[in-house]
Design a protein around this motif. Structure first.
Motif, mmCIF file in Angstrom:
data_model
loop_
_atom_site.group_PDB
_atom_site.id
_atom_site.type_symbol
_atom_site.label_atom_id
_atom_site.label_comp_id
_atom_site.label_asym_id
_atom_site.label_seq_id
_atom_site.Cartn_x
_atom_site.Cartn_y
_atom_site.Cartn_z
ATOM 1 N N ASP A 107 -6.820 -11.726 -3.816
ATOM 2 C CA ASP A 107 -5.698 -11.989 -2.917
ATOM 3 C C ASP A 107 -4.428 -11.310 -3.411
ATOM 4 O OD1 ASP A 107 -7.247 -13.461 -1.200
ATOM 5 O OD2 ASP A 107 -6.635 -15.428 -2.006
ATOM 6 N N ARG A 108 -4.183 -11.390 -4.712
ATOM 7 C CA ARG A 108 -2.980 -10.765 -5.287
ATOM 8 C C ARG A 108 -3.021 -9.246 -5.093
ATOM 9 N NH1 ARG A 108 -1.393 -8.254 -9.609
ATOM 10 N NH2 ARG A 108 -3.381 -8.320 -10.676
ATOM 11 N N LYS A 109 -4.182 -8.644 -5.349
ATOM 12 C CA LYS A 109 -4.300 -7.193 -5.195
ATOM 13 C C LYS A 109 -4.224 -6.776 -3.725
ATOM 14 C CE LYS A 109 -6.510 -6.069 -9.504
ATOM 15 N NZ LYS A 109 -7.532 -5.325 -10.187
ATOM 16 N N LYS A 164 -1.059 -4.288 0.552
ATOM 17 C CA LYS A 164 -0.360 -4.354 1.844
ATOM 18 C C LYS A 164 1.109 -3.984 1.683
ATOM 19 C CE LYS A 164 -3.281 -7.779 4.153
ATOM 20 N NZ LYS A 164 -3.366 -9.147 4.661
ATOM 21 N N GLU A 165 1.745 -4.493 0.610
ATOM 22 C CA GLU A 165 3.151 -4.161 0.377
ATOM 23 C C GLU A 165 3.321 -2.679 0.102
ATOM 24 O OE1 GLU A 165 4.441 -6.688 -2.799
ATOM 25 O OE2 GLU A 165 4.367 -8.503 -1.570
ATOM 26 N N SER A 166 2.391 -2.111 -0.669
ATOM 27 C CA SER A 166 2.452 -0.681 -0.969
ATOM 28 C C SER A 166 2.286 0.148 0.302
ATOM 29 C CB SER A 166 1.359 -0.340 -1.975
ATOM 30 O OG SER A 166 1.332 1.037 -2.227
ATOM 31 N N ILE A 167 1.366 -0.247 1.171
ATOM 32 C CA ILE A 167 1.160 0.464 2.438
ATOM 33 C C ILE A 167 2.399 0.346 3.319
ATOM 34 C CG2 ILE A 167 -0.148 0.413 4.602
ATOM 35 C CD1 ILE A 167 -2.635 -0.231 2.927
#
Length: 197
Positions: free
Chosen positions: A134-136, A141-144
């Motif tokens: 979940d953390r990864k 998602k934040e990186s995208i």
């Protein structure tokens, strides 16, 4: 009538050329005894002025498109002459800090002796794997999302730059060509005047 005036004004190189020729003919007819000297002076003046107008138009175009001037280009060329310029050294910078993309995640494994303790340990490890996934996933998602925002900003900047270049090209094409035509016409007139007088 106003439209006709604006239409005629767009052809200013033609009218300016006719005015120069009329001024020359007026001076020659006023002083016919010095026609050879007048023709020679007009010939040199028209060639120099025509050449300078073409050069000025090229300089304006260069300034609009590359944000440089002929003077700066020539100055830089002279400064780069190997006779009086020193060779430039190569600077190398090495970054000593490397950013690690992987995160350190210590895992504690307990040794269970009984079957219920082993099942409990396996459940805890599975839960830990789910939390890590979940953390990864969230980090991905934040990186995208961040990459998408940067890409949108770059696309907007590129579109703005393209519009700026189009505007500069339009300005260059419309204003520069008339100066060049006028410069060429009076340079040709001056050359013809020098040749035929």
């Amino acid at each position: 009538m106003r439209r006709f005036y604006h239409w005629c004004r767009r052809a200013w190189p033609l009218w300016a050329s006719l005015m120069v020729i009329a001024a020359h003919l007026t001076v020659v007819s006023t002083f016919p005894q010095q026609s050879y000297e007048i023709n020679g002076a007009f010939s040199i003046a028209m060639q120099v002025i025509g050449g300078l107008l073409v050069l000025y138009s090229i300089d304006s175009t260069l300034g609009l498109v590359r944000e440089e001037s002929i003077f700066r280009v020539i100055t830089k060329w002279l400064q780069d002459c190997p006779i009086w310029s020193k060779p430039k050294g190569v600077e190398v910078s090495v970054s000593s800090a490397a950013s690690a993309s992987a995160s350190f995640n210590p895992r504690v494994k307990t040794v269970a002796s009984s079957l219920p303790d082993r099942v409990t340990e396996l459940e805890r490890q599975v839960e830990e794997v789910y939390r890590e996934m979940d953390r990864k996933t969230q980090a991905l998602k934040e990186s995208i999302s961040e990459a998408k925002g940067q890409l949108s900003a770059r696309i907007g900047g590129a579109e703005s730059a393209i519009r700026g270049v189009e505007k500069k090209l339009d300005t260059t094409m419309l204003s520069g060509i008339k100066q060049q035509v006028f410069g060429v016409v009076i340079a040709i007139y001056g050359a013809g005047l020098g040749y035929f007088s």
